[in-house]
Design a protein around this motif. Sequence first.
Motif, PDB file in Angstrom:
ATOM      1  N   PRO A   1       0.810  -1.232   0.000  1.00  0.00           N
ATOM      2  CA  PRO A   1       0.000   0.000   0.000  1.00  0.00           C
ATOM      3  C   PRO A   1       0.837   1.273   0.000  1.00  0.00           C
ATOM      4  N   GLU A   2       2.004   1.253   0.664  1.00  0.00           N
ATOM      5  CA  GLU A   2       2.839   2.464   0.741  1.00  0.00           C
ATOM      6  C   GLU A   2       3.484   2.805  -0.610  1.00  0.00           C
ATOM      7  N   VAL A   3       3.498   1.861  -1.529  1.00  0.00           N
ATOM      8  CA  VAL A   3       4.032   2.147  -2.866  1.00  0.00           C
ATOM      9  C   VAL A   3       2.845   2.235  -3.835  1.00  0.00           C
ATOM     10  N   GLY A   4       2.295   1.104  -4.222  1.00  0.00           N
ATOM     11  CA  GLY A   4       1.128   1.107  -5.108  1.00  0.00           C
ATOM     12  C   GLY A   4       1.440   1.734  -6.468  1.00  0.00           C
ATOM     13  N   GLU A   5       0.404   1.888  -7.283  1.00  0.00           N
ATOM     14  CA  GLU A   5       0.610   2.445  -8.625  1.00  0.00           C
ATOM     15  C   GLU A   5       1.079   3.899  -8.550  1.00  0.00           C
ATOM     16  N   LYS A   6       0.518   4.627  -7.588  1.00  0.00           N
ATOM     17  CA  LYS A   6       0.888   6.039  -7.459  1.00  0.00           C
ATOM     18  C   LYS A   6       2.379   6.164  -7.126  1.00  0.00           C
ATOM     19  N   GLY A   7       2.838   5.330  -6.198  1.00  0.00           N
ATOM     20  CA  GLY A   7       4.244   5.374  -5.802  1.00  0.00           C
ATOM     21  C   GLY A   7       5.152   4.936  -6.939  1.00  0.00           C
ATOM     22  N   GLN A   8       4.724   3.910  -7.676  1.00  0.00           N
ATOM     23  CA  GLN A   8       5.546   3.422  -8.784  1.00  0.00           C
ATOM     24  C   GLN A   8       5.675   4.495  -9.864  1.00  0.00           C
ATOM     25  N   LEU A   9       4.574   5.211 -10.116  1.00  0.00           N
ATOM     26  CA  LEU A   9       4.632   6.317 -11.078  1.00  0.00           C
ATOM     27  C   LEU A   9       5.546   7.430 -10.565  1.00  0.00           C
ATOM     28  N   ARG A  10       5.521   7.639  -9.257  1.00  0.00           N
ATOM     29  CA  ARG A  10       6.416   8.646  -8.658  1.00  0.00           C
ATOM     30  C   ARG A  10       7.865   8.239  -8.889  1.00  0.00           C
ATOM     31  N   LEU A  11       8.190   6.970  -8.654  1.00  0.00           N
ATOM     32  CA  LEU A  11       9.563   6.496  -8.875  1.00  0.00           C
ATOM     33  C   LEU A  11       9.951   6.694 -10.340  1.00  0.00           C
ATOM     34  N   LYS A  12       9.014   6.366 -11.217  1.00  0.00           N
ATOM     35  CA  LYS A  12       9.287   6.462 -12.654  1.00  0.00           C
ATOM     36  C   LYS A  12       9.627   7.895 -13.063  1.00  0.00           C
ATOM     37  N   SER A  13       8.992   8.854 -12.438  1.00  0.00           N
ATOM     38  CA  SER A  13       9.239  10.255 -12.824  1.00  0.00           C
ATOM     39  C   SER A  13      10.379  10.888 -12.011  1.00  0.00           C
ATOM     40  N   SER A  14      11.013  10.094 -11.144  1.00  0.00           N
ATOM     41  CA  SER A  14      12.063  10.645 -10.270  1.00  0.00           C
ATOM     42  C   SER A  14      13.418  10.659 -10.957  1.00  0.00           C
ATOM     43  N   ARG A  15      14.225  11.634 -10.533  1.00  0.00           N
ATOM     44  CA  ARG A  15      15.572  11.806 -11.095  1.00  0.00           C
ATOM     45  C   ARG A  15      16.572  11.787  -9.953  1.00  0.00           C
ATOM     46  N   VAL A  16      17.456  10.813  -9.966  1.00  0.00           N
ATOM     47  CA  VAL A  16      18.430  10.646  -8.885  1.00  0.00           C
ATOM     48  C   VAL A  16      19.837  10.712  -9.461  1.00  0.00           C
ATOM     49  N   LEU A  17      20.697  11.513  -8.828  1.00  0.00           N
ATOM     50  CA  LEU A  17      22.083  11.622  -9.281  1.00  0.00           C
ATOM     51  C   LEU A  17      22.993  10.804  -8.369  1.00  0.00           C
ATOM     52  N   LEU A  18      23.750   9.914  -8.974  1.00  0.00           N
ATOM     53  CA  LEU A  18      24.703   9.114  -8.209  1.00  0.00           C
ATOM     54  C   LEU A  18      26.086   9.718  -8.363  1.00  0.00           C
ATOM     55  N   LEU A  19      26.663  10.074  -7.235  1.00  0.00           N
ATOM     56  CA  LEU A  19      28.011  10.611  -7.275  1.00  0.00           C
ATOM     57  C   LEU A  19      28.963   9.431  -7.078  1.00  0.00           C
ATOM     58  N   GLY A  20      29.515   8.955  -8.191  1.00  0.00           N
ATOM     59  CA  GLY A  20      30.402   7.796  -8.139  1.00  0.00           C
ATOM     60  C   GLY A  20      29.704   6.531  -8.592  1.00  0.00           C
ATOM     61  N   ALA A  21      30.351   5.803  -9.501  1.00  0.00           N
ATOM     62  CA  ALA A  21      29.867   4.477  -9.913  1.00  0.00           C
ATOM     63  C   ALA A  21      30.874   3.458  -9.405  1.00  0.00           C
ATOM     64  N   GLY A  22      31.175   3.552  -8.110  1.00  0.00           N
ATOM     65  CA  GLY A  22      32.153   2.664  -7.497  1.00  0.00           C
ATOM     66  C   GLY A  22      31.493   1.672  -6.563  1.00  0.00           C
ATOM     67  N   GLY A  23      32.130   1.455  -5.409  1.00  0.00           N
ATOM     68  CA  GLY A  23      31.635   0.450  -4.465  1.00  0.00           C
ATOM     69  C   GLY A  23      30.232   0.734  -3.984  1.00  0.00           C
TER      70      GLY A  23
END
Length: 384
Positions: free
Chosen positions: A136-158
């Motif tokens: 319930p805490e994710v659901g379709e609404k949450g999945q759509l939120r994840l889909k539209s999210s933009r996350v920057l990763l500083l480093g592609a290391g460990g």
Amino acid sequence: MSYEQRAVHLRAAIPEIPAEQVLDMLRHDDAVLIDVRDAEEVKGGLPEPAQHLARGQLELNIHHLVDDVHRPIAVMCASGLRSLFAAESLINLGYTKVFSVRGGFKQWKDAGLPTRVPQQLSVFDRERYSRHLLIPEVGEKGQLRLKSSRVLLLGAGGLGSPVALYLAAAGVGTLGIVDPDVVESSNLQRQVIHGEDQLGKLKVDSAEAAIHRLNSQIKVIKHPVLLDESNALSLLQDYDLVVDGSDNFKARYLVNDACVKLGIPNVHGAIYRFEGYVTTFAASDEAPCYRCMYPELPPPEMAPSCAEAGVLGVLPGVIGLLQAVEVIKLLLGIGRNLSGKMLRVDALNNEFSMLDIDKAEQCLCSHHRDEIQIKPIEAFACAI
Ligand SMILES: [Zn+2]
């Protein structure tokens, strides 16, 4: 009692309101508008302020949308008949102020009231993320939120490796990766996003290939550059959230200062031999930042020579995945995050402990954002 008789009976028992009155109720009475039509029906549009909860799911899930039984609820269907039956069910569940919208969505549209076309997951995505949709805490609404999210990763290391793989698997739609390095054989002991066939290639290219093998729908934005004071703000500004998996103090201070200035949450991880640390710098007025903990760059003699110190290969997996969990919670706005807390993991002794981080009064994060300047930071590498 026949269906028609029941409808007549309900019309007498359930208060009906005209569509035009609903907006006033939402504005002034903290009411909620629930569209109970089927998923197929709302594909063409639904009232702009409405929450969609199909009739078949109403009784099971209404408490996720409305937890106060005294909050006014306006129920809408296509024409105003099914909403009467739905309203009756809500009253039977104990809700005390339930109304049916007369004329339903047809009346809403005819009155020229605002509508929107809902975002929906494709059939493939529904299957792919089905284990999320069940929560319930994710659901379709949450999945759509994840889909539209933009996350920057500083480093592609460990740390960046497990974060990137699991965020891609979870459906975070856009992943930016900042890393100027190429894959070396000493990376493979822990940087699991890269393989032997990627030796000598840029880490951002190698990471992109691995992410797309796992989830071709993820947009990967590659930044094969060293983060510095000249590019920090422009690199970070288009993202919702930053994951700091950097391996040097200069980057940690820079990303901290830029995140505080831009108001972007920063999920920080650090590792040393068997020890790891995770926290979230929330970039809000009350939240502490990295400089609240470490106001100044430590002198070189105090900082461990990390290439010599070493790190247990699986430890960044543990710490990176704790960062990934933080990211998902922050993006969905659920649970409790690590703002003001530092989670310390001692893998050798199986100890997880929580330390408090206080906000420092004189810190840069207490300044007005416009006053914060991104200054050069003395660099020395800590190359785990
Ligand atoms: Zn601070």
